[in-house]
Design an enzyme around this catalytic site. Sequence first.
Site, PDB file in Angstrom:
ATOM      1  N   THR A 116       0.818  -1.203   0.000  1.00 58.38           N
ATOM      2  CA  THR A 116       0.000   0.000   0.000  1.00 58.38           C
ATOM      3  C   THR A 116       0.857   1.262   0.000  1.00 58.38           C
ATOM      4  O   THR A 116       1.973   1.257   0.549  1.00 58.38           O
ATOM      5  CB  THR A 116      -0.889   0.013   1.273  1.00 58.38           C
ATOM      6  OG1 THR A 116      -1.459   1.313   1.431  1.00 58.38           O
ATOM      7  CG2 THR A 116      -0.097  -0.297   2.533  1.00 58.38           C
ATOM      8  N   TYR A 140      -2.048   0.497  10.112  1.00 62.86           N
ATOM      9  CA  TYR A 140      -2.296  -0.204   8.848  1.00 62.86           C
ATOM     10  C   TYR A 140      -1.024  -0.219   7.999  1.00 62.86           C
ATOM     11  O   TYR A 140      -0.594  -1.265   7.512  1.00 62.86           O
ATOM     12  CB  TYR A 140      -3.448   0.470   8.086  1.00 62.86           C
ATOM     13  CG  TYR A 140      -3.598  -0.047   6.683  1.00 62.86           C
ATOM     14  CD1 TYR A 140      -4.000  -1.368   6.445  1.00 62.86           C
ATOM     15  CD2 TYR A 140      -3.311   0.762   5.577  1.00 62.86           C
ATOM     16  CE1 TYR A 140      -4.102  -1.847   5.144  1.00 62.86           C
ATOM     17  CE2 TYR A 140      -3.423   0.289   4.290  1.00 62.86           C
ATOM     18  CZ  TYR A 140      -3.812  -1.021   4.073  1.00 62.86           C
ATOM     19  OH  TYR A 140      -3.914  -1.502   2.795  1.00 62.86           O
TER      20      TYR A 140
END
Length: 324
Positions: A116, A140
């Site tokens: 990501t 995250y």
Amino acid sequence: MKVLVTGGAGYIGSHVVRQLTARGDDVLVLDNLSNGHREAVGIAGLEVMNLADSVALNRILGEFRPDAVMHFAAFIEVGESVQNPLKYYQNNTANGFALLAACADAGVKNFIFSSTAAVYGSPENTPIPETASLNPINPYGFSKLFVEQALGDLSASDDFRFVALRYFNAAGADPSGEIGESHDPESHLIPLIFKAATGERENISIFGSDYPTPDGTCIRDYVHVNDLADAHLLALSYLQNGGESAAFNCGYGHGYSVKEVVDTVKRATGREFEVVDAPRRAGDPPILVADSRRLKEALNWTPRFDSLDITVRTAWNWELNRRY
Ligand code: UDP
């Protein structure tokens, strides 16, 4: 080719599975269906299981003997990761490590990982190259970066090779209308704007209008999910052809502000709805745009859907005729 796909019933995974099966690959999806949808896997095989179940994982890898593993299964909500970090370190990091251990036992040598843009945190310069420093600003981003780190260490110690694809903002849906994005609860911008357009929500909130951007709202690089899926198939060929382990940014190299996305949805749908200003959302960097030259040059990635208008239209087509 035999490909094992974790999280293949989810949004991005299902678009990759569709392309793999369309070209005749033997695909086995592992998914616990906590956020995925059975209908999304199409003609691929499906094992409903948890990656934490190492006995089942070892058995399946031993029986299926994949040529490559693609690992999509993960939690993806930045805000939730701040509230409940262990949920993310457990599912994304610990289960990722468990999968790597099972792959090592089964002799899997090729691995594609869903990473990501959140691994970059809030970068100084834009567009962001892969060489930018990796400084996540939320759990995250760290939960994914730890897996990238383990992949790098593994590939240095063994003949194991990986590609980490660092997604920017996945959007859109397969033009067939058979699969698309379906999260519950939904937190992503475009599907939330659709809910305002259909009247399911009263309005759409713009999270922050005082960012240092031309119109004050955050800028993101929205990449069509089928272009992302193409990158996975190219990464697979790259590894099969002996390519070195590497990370690649997946984005178009140009971004749109939240206000521009709202305007595009109004135009594409022909619907009017209320737009309200709201406070900034914690953990949102002002601008995230990919420098994706490495993906284009090393993998020969040629985007097919590089248009926010087309991306929004494919997603709207799905929204009006959703199957799950
Ligand atoms: N956003 C917004 N209103 C919403 C949802 C998102 O203004 O209801 C903004 C969000 O702050 C970010 C951009 O839209 O700047 C994209 O957010 P999304 O959650 O879709 O993806 P993310 O960038 O978090 O991966």
